[in-house]
Write a protein that holds these residues in place. Structure first.
Motif, short mmCIF file in Angstrom:
data_model
loop_
_atom_site.label_atom_id
_atom_site.label_comp_id
_atom_site.label_asym_id
_atom_site.label_seq_id
_atom_site.Cartn_x
_atom_site.Cartn_y
_atom_site.Cartn_z
N GLY A 1 38.01 27.55 36.80
CA GLY A 1 36.60 27.46 36.48
C GLY A 1 35.69 28.07 37.54
N ARG A 2 36.27 28.59 38.63
CA ARG A 2 35.46 29.16 39.71
C ARG A 2 35.07 30.61 39.40
NH1 ARG A 2 34.96 29.17 45.50
NH2 ARG A 2 33.35 30.75 45.87
N TYR A 3 35.93 31.32 38.67
CA TYR A 3 35.70 32.74 38.41
C TYR A 3 35.63 33.00 36.91
CZ TYR A 3 37.49 32.82 43.19
OH TYR A 3 37.69 32.57 44.51
N MET A 4 35.13 34.18 36.58
CA MET A 4 35.26 34.65 35.20
C MET A 4 35.60 36.15 35.24
SD MET A 4 31.39 34.77 33.77
CE MET A 4 30.09 35.64 34.63
N MET A 5 36.24 36.58 34.19
CA MET A 5 36.70 37.96 34.10
C MET A 5 36.05 38.60 32.88
SD MET A 5 40.64 39.22 33.68
CE MET A 5 41.07 37.84 32.62
N THR A 6 35.60 39.84 33.04
CA THR A 6 35.03 40.58 31.91
C THR A 6 35.76 41.90 31.74
OG1 THR A 6 33.35 41.63 33.34
CG2 THR A 6 32.74 39.58 32.22
N ARG A 7 35.84 42.35 30.50
CA ARG A 7 36.47 43.63 30.21
C ARG A 7 35.46 44.54 29.53
NH1 ARG A 7 41.25 46.84 28.57
NH2 ARG A 7 40.13 48.82 28.63
N VAL B 1 38.21 46.18 34.31
CA VAL B 1 38.20 44.71 34.29
C VAL B 1 37.51 44.27 35.57
CG1 VAL B 1 39.59 42.63 34.42
CG2 VAL B 1 40.30 44.46 32.93
N LYS B 2 36.57 43.34 35.45
CA LYS B 2 35.84 42.85 36.62
C LYS B 2 36.00 41.34 36.74
CE LYS B 2 32.44 46.55 36.24
NZ LYS B 2 31.10 46.94 35.77
N VAL B 3 36.16 40.89 37.97
CA VAL B 3 36.24 39.45 38.26
C VAL B 3 34.96 39.05 38.99
CG1 VAL B 3 37.49 37.63 39.47
CG2 VAL B 3 38.76 39.48 38.37
N TRP B 4 34.29 38.02 38.49
CA TRP B 4 33.03 37.55 39.04
C TRP B 4 33.21 36.15 39.63
CZ3 TRP B 4 28.53 40.66 38.20
CH2 TRP B 4 28.71 41.72 37.31
N ASP B 5 32.57 35.90 40.75
CA ASP B 5 32.45 34.55 41.30
C ASP B 5 31.19 33.93 40.69
OD1 ASP B 5 31.82 32.30 42.92
OD2 ASP B 5 33.04 33.13 44.54
N LEU B 6 31.31 32.73 40.13
CA LEU B 6 30.16 32.11 39.49
C LEU B 6 29.00 31.88 40.45
CD1 LEU B 6 31.55 29.48 36.96
CD2 LEU B 6 31.09 31.91 36.64
N ASN B 7 29.29 31.93 41.75
CA ASN B 7 28.23 31.72 42.74
C ASN B 7 27.57 33.02 43.20
OD1 ASN B 7 28.77 28.96 42.73
ND2 ASN B 7 30.40 29.19 44.24
N MET B 8 28.02 34.17 42.65
CA MET B 8 27.45 35.45 43.08
C MET B 8 27.15 36.29 41.84
SD MET B 8 28.78 38.06 45.99
CE MET B 8 30.02 38.95 45.09
N GLU B 9 25.87 36.52 41.59
CA GLU B 9 25.46 37.17 40.35
C GLU B 9 25.28 38.67 40.44
OE1 GLU B 9 21.97 34.90 38.73
OE2 GLU B 9 22.45 33.62 40.44
N ASN B 10 25.03 39.19 41.64
CA ASN B 10 24.58 40.58 41.73
C ASN B 10 25.69 41.62 41.60
OD1 ASN B 10 25.67 39.83 44.16
ND2 ASN B 10 24.22 40.97 45.43
N ARG B 11 26.94 41.23 41.83
CA ARG B 11 28.03 42.19 41.65
C ARG B 11 29.36 41.44 41.54
NH1 ARG B 11 30.60 43.01 46.63
NH2 ARG B 11 29.41 42.19 48.40
N PRO B 12 30.36 42.06 40.92
CA PRO B 12 31.68 41.40 40.83
C PRO B 12 32.38 41.43 42.17
CG PRO B 12 31.76 43.61 39.86
CD PRO B 12 30.33 43.35 40.23
#
Length: 443
Positions: free
Chosen positions: A293-299, A304-315
């Motif tokens: 639940g800490r990260y999310m992945m987008t395609r 493919v990019k992995v994002w930290d839910l605490n950082m919005e400006n870049r993966p």
């Protein structure tokens, strides 16, 4: 993923194949249940096929992990919307399992308009000795009944039954692209191009609209919803992605209608890569929370990019899936492949991610070692227990042995749908009408 070690451990354990594929046989979704014992596939013909894992036996320990057909049923039928003069396809867009609470299994399946809750249960006994009807089920004449019998249960061959328990209809004007079960296991959401609805699993005649991005004037429409998912642990949070390449995190505690997001995840575009196709290839086709639940992945189309839910400006991580196609975008636009929607999945520990590509290739990225590998799901290397060899695509110039030229890739063979066992290294890969299941090599 380390090419010399890890990829040698993967072998093919099951293949479902049709020699003469029809459009209806094309697999449109793949999903393991919460334990990994069952694997469900949906196809364009509206069918759901469920595979069950073989139980390990003492004399055949190597067979552990093989999946065999457990149940097949018709989930959706083609329909016609008479008000809009539109055909509604029977194609299964998504399947989501509910956690098992008793001996039966439950899953949600959806086509473009209707979500259904199915119960899959086993029956290995049948009742005999009724008082009011005979063995064929015909009602007896009450005047002929002179004795009272106690019905008994007799053993019978195992029968797996699939029955629809709920039908959630008439809530979507546009095509449903996602369904996601909430972590409270009481509610789920369904998302179409412009709206997201929240449902209670017990209530079919009412849903709550939680996102609505439809403008008052449709000519002002600039983006559509492409995917949506609930947070795996916090029942009030969910994300949805858009065709503009943005991901919005929403909190249902803040407002009943979550049109105002809590967080907006978006990466500024690199001006050097700007082209006519930039908007198309930045559209997000899938979004998945990590198990933690800490990260999310987008395609999107190329990455493919992995994002930290605490950082919005870049993966925090970006992986190139098939960068060699950037020079081919013009021809991919002409044959409509540029609009293909690839999915992505995490492994059970969130350390490896997998997604599909063309030529029946699929890619794996190890987040710890930063190594990646390209593997192929095809008949040529699909003999049971065969070991998969890494594949490489040659951009141009002199081609080495075992490399494949980017010009000879088959764009009609594409892997859009994949699934990873929740706790083991077993993966399911849908290649058109074939389902391949690969697992770690068993010694």
């Amino acid at each position: 993923m380390e090419e010399e070690i890890d990829t040698r451990k993967i072998n093919n354990s099951f293949l479902r194949d049709h020699n003469y594929a029809t459009e209806a046989d094309i697999i449109s979704t793949v999903e393991f249940n919460n334990t990994g014992e069952l694997l469900a596939t949906g196809d364009k013909g509206g069918r759901v096929v469920i595979f069950q894992r073989e139980q390990e036996s003492k004399n055949q320990s190597h067979r552990r992990g093989e999946y065999n057909v457990y149940s097949t049923f018709q989930s959706h039928e083609p329909e016609f919307d008479y008000l809009k003069s539109l055909e509604i396809e029977e194609k299964i867009n998504k399947i989501r399992w509910l956690p098992q609470q008793n001996a039966a299994y439950f899953l949600l399946s959806t086509n473009d308009k209707t979500v259904k809750l199915w119960k899959i249960s086993e029956r290995d006994k049948r009742p005999e000795g009724y008082n009011l009807k005979d063995e064929d089920g015909r009602i007896k004449d009450p005047s002929t009944i002179t004795t009272l019998r106690v019905p008994v249960l007799r053993p019978m061959d195992l029968m797996v039954e699939a029955s629809p328990r709920r039908v959630f209809a008439n809530a979507h004007t546009y095509h449903i692209n996602s369904i996601s079960v909430n972590s409270d296991y009481e509610t789920y959401m369904s998302a179409d191009d412009l709206r997201i609805n929240l449902w209670h699993l017990e209530i079919t005649n009412r849903s709550f609209n939680i996102v609505d991005i439809k403008p008052a004037n449709m000519e002002e429409l600039t983006e559509v919803i492409t995917a949506a998912e609930f947070h795996p642990h916090q029942c009030n949070m969910f994300v949805y992605s858009s065709s503009k390449g943005t991901i919005r995190l929403c909190d249902m505690r803040a407002s009943a209608l979550c049109d105002k997001h809590s967080k907006l995840f978006e990466e500024p575009e690199d001006p050097s890569n700007r082209s006519f196709f930039s908007e198309i290839i930045s559209s997000i086709s899938d979004v998945k929370f990590s198990h933690s639940g800490r990260y999310m992945m987008t395609r999107d189309y190329l990455t493919v990019k992995v994002w930290d839910l605490n950082m919005e400006n870049r993966p925090i991580e970006t992986y190139q899936v098939h960068e060699y196609l950037r020079s081919k975008l013009c021809s991919l636009y002409e044959n409509d492949c540029i609009f293909d929607k690839f999915e992505c999945v995490w492994n059970g520990s969130d350390s490896v991610i997998m997604t599909g590509s063309y030529n029946n290739f699929f890619r794996m990225f190890d987040r710890n070692t930063k190594r990646d590998v390209t593997l192929e799901a095809s008949r040529e290397n699909s003999k049971p227990r065969a070991i998969l060899k890494p594949r490489k695509v040659c951009m141009g110039g002199k081609r080495k042995k075992d490399e494949i030229s980017v010009d000879s890739l088959d764009f009609s063979k594409k892997i859009l749908h994949t699934a990873w066992h929740p706790s083991e290294n077993i993966i399911a890969v849908a290649a058109t009408n074939n389902l391949y299941i690969f697992q770690d090599k068993v010694n």
